[in-house]
Each structure stands twice: as structure tokens, then as C-alpha cells.
Design a protein around this motif. Structure first.
Motif, PDB file in Angstrom:
ATOM      1  N   PHE A   1      35.979  50.174  34.814  1.00 40.84           N
ATOM      2  CA  PHE A   1      34.761  50.331  35.593  1.00 40.84           C
ATOM      3  C   PHE A   1      35.171  50.695  37.011  1.00 40.84           C
ATOM      4  O   PHE A   1      35.919  49.956  37.652  1.00 40.84           O
ATOM      5  CB  PHE A   1      33.954  49.028  35.564  1.00 40.84           C
ATOM      6  N   LYS A   2      34.732  51.857  37.467  1.00 45.96           N
ATOM      7  CA  LYS A   2      35.100  52.371  38.790  1.00 45.96           C
ATOM      8  C   LYS A   2      36.620  52.360  38.980  1.00 45.96           C
ATOM      9  O   LYS A   2      37.140  51.972  40.019  1.00 45.96           O
ATOM     10  CB  LYS A   2      34.413  51.569  39.891  1.00 45.96           C
ATOM     11  N   GLY A   3      37.337  52.759  37.925  1.00 48.73           N
ATOM     12  CA  GLY A   3      38.785  52.897  38.005  1.00 48.73           C
ATOM     13  C   GLY A   3      39.571  51.607  37.911  1.00 48.73           C
ATOM     14  O   GLY A   3      40.776  51.601  38.176  1.00 48.73           O
TER      15      GLY A   3
ATOM     16  N   LYS B   1      38.353  46.061  33.455  1.00 43.95           N
ATOM     17  CA  LYS B   1      37.425  44.932  33.499  1.00 43.95           C
ATOM     18  C   LYS B   1      37.261  44.216  32.164  1.00 43.95           C
ATOM     19  O   LYS B   1      37.027  43.014  32.144  1.00 43.95           O
ATOM     20  CB  LYS B   1      36.046  45.404  33.982  1.00 43.95           C
ATOM     21  N   ARG B   2      37.326  44.927  31.049  1.00 40.10           N
ATOM     22  CA  ARG B   2      37.145  44.306  29.731  1.00 40.10           C
ATOM     23  C   ARG B   2      38.318  44.644  28.832  1.00 40.10           C
ATOM     24  O   ARG B   2      38.765  45.783  28.793  1.00 40.10           O
ATOM     25  CB  ARG B   2      35.859  44.810  29.061  1.00 40.10           C
TER      26      ARG B   2
ATOM     27  N   ASN C   1      38.967  35.200  37.954  1.00 39.92           N
ATOM     28  CA  ASN C   1      37.624  34.779  37.557  1.00 39.92           C
ATOM     29  C   ASN C   1      37.187  35.600  36.337  1.00 39.92           C
ATOM     30  O   ASN C   1      37.060  36.811  36.420  1.00 39.92           O
ATOM     31  CB  ASN C   1      36.641  34.984  38.719  1.00 39.92           C
ATOM     32  N   PHE C   2      36.959  34.904  35.224  1.00 42.83           N
ATOM     33  CA  PHE C   2      36.538  35.557  33.990  1.00 42.83           C
ATOM     34  C   PHE C   2      35.066  35.251  33.713  1.00 42.83           C
ATOM     35  O   PHE C   2      34.655  34.101  33.724  1.00 42.83           O
ATOM     36  CB  PHE C   2      37.377  35.098  32.797  1.00 42.83           C
ATOM     37  N   VAL C   3      34.305  36.325  33.451  1.00 42.65           N
ATOM     38  CA  VAL C   3      32.907  36.189  33.047  1.00 42.65           C
ATOM     39  C   VAL C   3      32.865  35.573  31.656  1.00 42.65           C
ATOM     40  O   VAL C   3      32.037  34.723  31.355  1.00 42.65           O
ATOM     41  CB  VAL C   3      32.197  37.570  33.055  1.00 42.65           C
TER      42      VAL C   3
ATOM     43  N   GLY D   1      35.440  39.093  36.083  1.00 42.89           N
ATOM     44  CA  GLY D   1      34.330  39.128  37.030  1.00 42.89           C
ATOM     45  C   GLY D   1      34.730  39.863  38.300  1.00 42.89           C
ATOM     46  O   GLY D   1      35.875  40.270  38.487  1.00 42.89           O
ATOM     47  N   GLU D   2      33.772  40.018  39.181  1.00 46.37           N
ATOM     48  CA  GLU D   2      34.017  40.704  40.464  1.00 46.37           C
ATOM     49  C   GLU D   2      34.713  39.788  41.444  1.00 46.37           C
ATOM     50  O   GLU D   2      34.684  38.634  41.417  1.00 46.37           O
ATOM     51  CB  GLU D   2      32.712  41.205  41.060  1.00 46.37           C
TER      52      GLU D   2
END
Length: 194
Positions: free
Chosen positions: A116-118, A121-122, A170-172, A193-194
Motif C-alpha cells: 500500500f503506497k509502496g 502491509k499485509r 503494531n498489527f491490526v 497498522g499505520e
């Protein structure tokens, strides 16, 4: 003398006939094969990517805390060229990015990474071998230690899920999933996470 010449001719005739039948001389088809060998060209050489994949020892695990938020170029250095890249086309203004599929030894379906945006994330991996413990497989394959926290089993009976800060990230969500309630775990997933 005439009779001797006929006998010698007959004997020579049979000797030649025997030699030909034993294959001492090249047949016409053998001569054709020899001529065609000059037309032979060796098989094409493997591409550099094919040679790299053949020689490369792929990792058997993914250190997700280390790879979280890394760029596609960082992944390519560690995991090699992706097997597949899928650009995200549905609503790219809100969710720009891509999925990349990487080869992981022992896990034939490969590692799917959502950028995501370079930034990674997943992470999703279907296991090559099933696992009895969700905590153990997350620790062994994704290097995520959820500690002594009990998993949330209420949201989905096939998964054991956690969320929070693990290994400094930090993990969603972090989870292991099974095919059926009585089965071993067949997949691991982590979302940063962000």
C-alpha cells in the motif's frame, strides 16, 4: 583358371554381402543422419531469471516484523523476483498499490504481500505442511511472538486471532486459520497498522 576366377568372385561376392549385412558400411539413412547433425543446434540457454530461480535457496520463513513497511525493492533483494505482480485496480485512489507473490521454500503457494503506497502491509501464506499450534506456526513462519495473550476465537471459529504490538510492530490483525474446526492450521496472515 576360369573355374578358380569364378570361385574367387563368388567368395568375394559372399564376403561383401556378409559385410554389408553386418553393417560395416554406412547405410543411406545413417549418411542422412550424419549430414543432418551439421544442422543441429543446441537447446536455448536458460534466461537469467530462470537460472537465478534454479540456483537460489528461497527462505522457509518470513520475518514479518523486519519486513513490515518495506518497499517492493527490499523484498526483491531478499526473496528474488516476484512470481506474479497484480496491480490493484478497484478504487486505486483510496487504496493504491499491488499484490506480489514470492517463492518461499516448503510453501508451494508462495507468500502474498499487499503493498500500500509502496510499503508492505499485509502478508498471507498458505502453509506447505499443517501446524497444530497457531502460536507456534506464527512464531516459526512469520517470526511474530504473540506471547501469553489468548487468541480471540469469537469472531471466526476457524481462526485464532490477535491484535496489538508484537515484536515492536503494531498489527491490526495476526492470525492462523484452519479449513475445518477439527483440522490443523493451514494458513497464516498478518496485517500491519499505520
Amino acid at each position: 583358371m576360369k573355374k578358380t576366377a569364378i570361385k574367387i568372385s563368388t567368395i568375394l561376392f559372399f564376403v561383401v554381402l556378409i559385410l554389408l549385412s553386418l553393417g560395416c558400411g554406412k547405410t543411406e539413412s545413417e549418411q542422412t543422419k550424419t549430414a543432418n547433425m551439421s544442422d543441429y543446434s543446441p537447446p536455448p540457454k536458460k534466461t537469467p531469471l530462470a537460472e537465478k530461480i534454479e540456483k537460489q535457496e528461497f527462505p522457509q520463513f518470513v520475518d514479518v516484523p523486519q519486513m513490515a513497511n518495506k518497499s517492493p525493492a527490499d523484498f526483491d533483494k531478499i526473496f528474488g523476483e516476484p512470481v506474479q505482480i497484480t496491480e490493484i485496480k478497484d478504487n486505486p485512489a483510496l487504496m493504491p498499490g499491488e499484490f506480489r507473490l514470492y517463492t518461499i521454500s516448503g510453501h508451494p503457494k508462495g507468500l502474498s504481500v499487499r503493498f500500500f503506497k509502496g510499503r508492505a502491509k499485509r502478508f498471507n501464506l498458505i502453509l506447505g505442511e499443517t501446524a497444530k499450534s497457531s502460536k507456534d506456526v506464527l512464531s516459526k513462519i512469520f517470526k511474530i511472538n504473540v506471547g501469553e495473550i489468548s487468541p480471540d476465537k469469537t469472531s471466526e471459529p476457524l481462526s485464532e486471532k490477535w491484535k496489538g504490538k508484537f515484536n515492536g510492530i503494531n498489527f491490526v490483525t495476526v492470525y492462523a486459520k484452519r479449513e475445518m474446526v477439527t483440522d490443523d492450521f493451514t494458513m497464516v496472515h498478518a496485517e500491519v497498522g499505520e
